[in-house]
Write a protein that holds these residues in place. Structure first.
Motif, short mmCIF file in Angstrom:
data_model
loop_
_atom_site.label_atom_id
_atom_site.label_comp_id
_atom_site.label_asym_id
_atom_site.label_seq_id
_atom_site.Cartn_x
_atom_site.Cartn_y
_atom_site.Cartn_z
N ASP A 1 0.84 -1.20 0.00
CA ASP A 1 0.00 0.00 0.00
C ASP A 1 0.87 1.24 0.00
O ASP A 1 0.64 2.19 0.74
CB ASP A 1 -0.94 0.01 1.21
CG ASP A 1 -2.00 -1.09 1.10
OD1 ASP A 1 -2.27 -1.54 -0.02
OD2 ASP A 1 -2.53 -1.48 2.15
N SER B 1 0.58 3.84 2.96
CA SER B 1 -0.60 4.58 3.40
C SER B 1 -1.09 4.16 4.77
O SER B 1 -1.78 4.92 5.46
CB SER B 1 -1.72 4.41 2.38
OG SER B 1 -2.09 3.04 2.27
N ARG B 2 -0.71 2.94 5.21
CA ARG B 2 -1.24 2.44 6.49
C ARG B 2 -0.17 2.08 7.51
O ARG B 2 -0.50 1.57 8.58
CB ARG B 2 -2.12 1.22 6.23
CG ARG B 2 -3.38 1.52 5.42
CD ARG B 2 -4.30 0.33 5.40
NE ARG B 2 -3.72 -0.79 4.66
CZ ARG B 2 -4.07 -2.04 4.83
NH1 ARG B 2 -4.96 -2.38 5.75
NH2 ARG B 2 -3.51 -3.01 4.10
#
Length: 679
Positions: free
Chosen positions: A108, A168-169
């Motif tokens: 991600d 993103s995480r």
């Protein structure tokens, strides 16, 4: 709440040219949806409070290329990276001249964020930056332009040999030591699709090109090690999971620093008071010219080869701030006044307190009596042509950071006593003219501009965060403020907070354009400590803390190993406490001493001794290699170099620049005076 993606840990065998011979995924210890101390062999950082980690995991044998590797992963404590021990044996019957790479991945990450402390920050070089040095761009492969989606570097380029990456995480970090039994190690990053990879190499690789400080890249380089058949080699690394906050590096680097202190000692050559005396003498003896009243920026160590006047290397110029000018004249004035008050014996009468005070006052007088037509200071004085612009390609441009620093230290000089204010009314006039000019030009969103026109005052550039220094100057102008200056400081502080929160502060030095630098960190710390000092508001204190931790990413947490016959090796120079100047200027320097006072105040305000320790550590570092007698360090008493070459950039590793810089002498004096004043 969705957990960050599980990182992947790999071992890769590379041949001598960097090609992947074999790659193997290490076994995962993840058995639950709940976060554990070992997910894919990686510790979850900052998310495992109260968890009791495994402390004695069994070794896992792995076959990769010609190697058998026994992998041990041990988590010392929750919230810290896991130690990885690789016991490597070449199981083939022939020698192998290649590399072993430990690689971690996070998914991600279509738009990843990177950190290699002191070396690589996000994209690292903004696309609009005029200075060319390594830049990340997804999908790019332009080695000649130094733009790529994969980079590998030798570890001594990094203030801590660690690579952080965020998707993103969440994110991941992998770390190692500067050296291993294979020689100098390496650190690096790769990106493919939505996968961000970080790695350490044994021995190092530099690719796709080697950066040596110029716009023209050099060919890739690689360390060489031959793995003999059956020879056991033990390698050490650390790996860890990161929360999504890009500031998650801070506890990791603090832990590394705390672990390294005992193993990487610093042995100053002089006491703090003696270093102050030597530096003050050096400023007057070597850099001060009473006609017209300037601190010359550079003076060559060798006075014989260059001639008595040093005309071939001595820079006959003075900036109003930054590399010369008011900040260091202020330090000299403060030292001279303290020495006179304490009736310190003058070892060399010619350069004693009276001469120091007179020289400092003359320099500040000269700068304050020559304002530009726009109402601010000029940028630079040259013996050949007088007052002129800053080091910017923009014609008639004056750099905001330099102007702000000069104004800030004029204000501080005015606070040295009623007698100073009475004797130098022109200093107040000049300071207020600068403050008024900047407050008048401030944009509605708080930006005070980065480059200003010397003649008509137009803002020529709004890019970057070089205006941060003006936050401190406006906040410290309390004696002359009817509320307007503080209001401008608050607006500017709010505007520039985005750079601190984004973890990318850039634009402070005149000579590296929009690159992120350690000097941006100093400016941010000085700005937000000044706002907190003036207002007492917690928001400014939190920004000051966060800015300080970003600044400390540039600070070396270990002592680089030098060859014993190099100058820095002969002297046993300890790099812990020094700062990488920037990813563009890869040498260590002492400018971090400029915010000694602010780190001491931040430590008191937060109750955290760490910031004071780091300030004292830097002052200890740069009380090395200061000549107390003529002939030491191949120089003269009071000379201080600007550059210590801790890696292969500009000059071979282990050398030092044989020029004394006014700012290098001045910032050492300033740091000494601030520590002595603070107690």
């Amino acid at each position: 709440m969705t957990e960050p993606p599980i990182p992947v840990l790999r071992l890769e065998a590379l041949d001598g040219s960097g090609g992947v011979v074999d790659s193997v995924l290490l076994p995962s210890a993840h058995t639950s949806e709940r976060p554990t101390a070992r997910i894919g062999g990686l510790a979850e950082i900052g998310r495992l409070e109260g968890h009791t980690p495994a402390t004695d995991p069994a070794q896992t044998p792995v076959l990769v290329g010609p190697f058998r590797v026994d992998v041990s992963i041990k988590t010392i404590a929750a919230g810290t990276p896991s130690d990885v021990i690789l016991d490597v044996v070449n199981r083939s019957g022939t020698p192998f001249s290649g590399h072993l790479r430990l690689r971690a991945e996070v998914r991600d990450a279509a738009d990843p964020w990177w950190l290699i402390p002191g070396l690589f920050y996000g994209e690292n070089r903004p696309e609009a930056c005029d200075r060319r040095f390594p830049r990340f761009e997804a999908g790019a492969s332009d080695p000649d332009g130094m733009v790529s989606d994969r980079w590998s570097f030798r570890s001594d380029r990094a203030a801590t040999p660690a690579v952080f990456a965020w998707g993103s995480r969440g994110g991941v970090v992998v770390m190692t030591n500067e050296t291993s039994p294979c020689g100098l190690t390496g650190v690096g990053l790769t990106h493919t699709g939505d996968v961000a990879g970080v790695h350490v190499d044994f021995p190092f690789r530099e690719e796709p090109v080697t950066y040596y400080g110029s716009a023209e890249p050099r060919a890739p380089e690689a360390g060489r090690y031959t793995w003999a058949p059956g020879e056991p080699v033990r390698l050490n690394a650390s790996v860890g999971r990161l929360a999504a906050d890009r500031h998650a590096y801070a506890p990791v680097l603090r832990d590394v620093h705390d672990r390294n202190r005992a193993e990487h000692p610093i042995e100053p050559w002089t006491s703090v008071p003696d270093a102050a005396d030597i530096a003050a003498e050096g400023l007057v003896r070597w850099h001060y010219d009473p006609d017209p009243g300037v601190l010359l920026e550079t003076v060559g160590f060798d006075r014989e080869v260059t001639g008595g006047d040093g005309s071939r290397v001595d820079r006959q110029a003075m900036h109003v701030g930054w590399v010369s000018g008011v900040p260091w004249a202020y330090a000299l004035l403060a030292h001279g006044r303290r020495s006179r008050a304490e009736r310190i014996e003058e070892q060399v009468a010619e350069y004693g307190p009276a001469e120091q005070i007179a020289a400092a006052e003359r320099v500040i007088d000269f700068i304050c009596s020559n304002l530009s037509p726009s109402g601010t200071f000029w940028g630079t004085w040259y013996r050949s042509k007088g007052w002129s612009q800053s080091w910017t390609p923009i014609r008639d441009g004056l750099h905001a950071r330099t102007l702000g620093e000069a104004t800030l230290f004029v204000l501080r000089a005015l606070e040295l006593g009623d007698d100073v204010r009475a004797a130098h009314p022109l200093w107040e006039v000049a300071a207020r003219s600068n403050l008024d000019a900047i407050a008048d030009r401030q944009r509605g969103d708080g930006n005070v501009g980065s480059v200003h026109h010397a003649h008509d005052g137009r803002v020529l550039s709004w890019e970057g965060a070089s205006g941060l220094t003006w936050v401190a100057a406006l906040a410290e102008a309390e004696r002359y403020d009817d509320g307007r200056y503080l209001a401008a400081a608050v607006r500017a502080g709010e505007y520039y907070a985005q750079f601190v929160e984004r973890e990318f502060i850039h634009g402070a030095p005149e000579d590296v354009d929009l690159a992120p630098t350690s000097e941006d960190g100093y400016a941010a710390v000085m700005a937000y400590v000044a706002l907190h000092r003036r207002t007492g508001e917690d928001r400014w204190l939190e920004l000051a803390r966060r800015a300080a931790e970003w600044m400390l990413t540039f600070r070396y947490t270990y002592n680089v190993e030098f060859t014993p016959r190099s100058p820095l090796g002969v002297y046993g120079f300890a790099t812990r406490g020094s700062d990488q100047a920037s990813p563009s200027n890869q040498h260590v320097h002492a400018y971090g001493l400029v915010c000694t006072r602010e780190l001491l105040e931040l430590s008191e305000a937060t109750g955290d001794p760490h910031f004071r320790e780091r300030a004292e550590e830097t002052l200890a570092c740069f009380r090395q290699l200061i000549a107390s007698e003529d002939g030491e360090v191949n120089s003269y008493r009071g000379m201080v170099t600007e550059r210590y070459y801790q890696t292969s950039c500009f000059q071979p590793k282990g050398m030092l620049l044989t020029l004394s810089h006014a700012w290098s002498v001045g910032v050492l004096l300033l740091g000494c005076e601030q520590l002595l004043n603070h107690g």
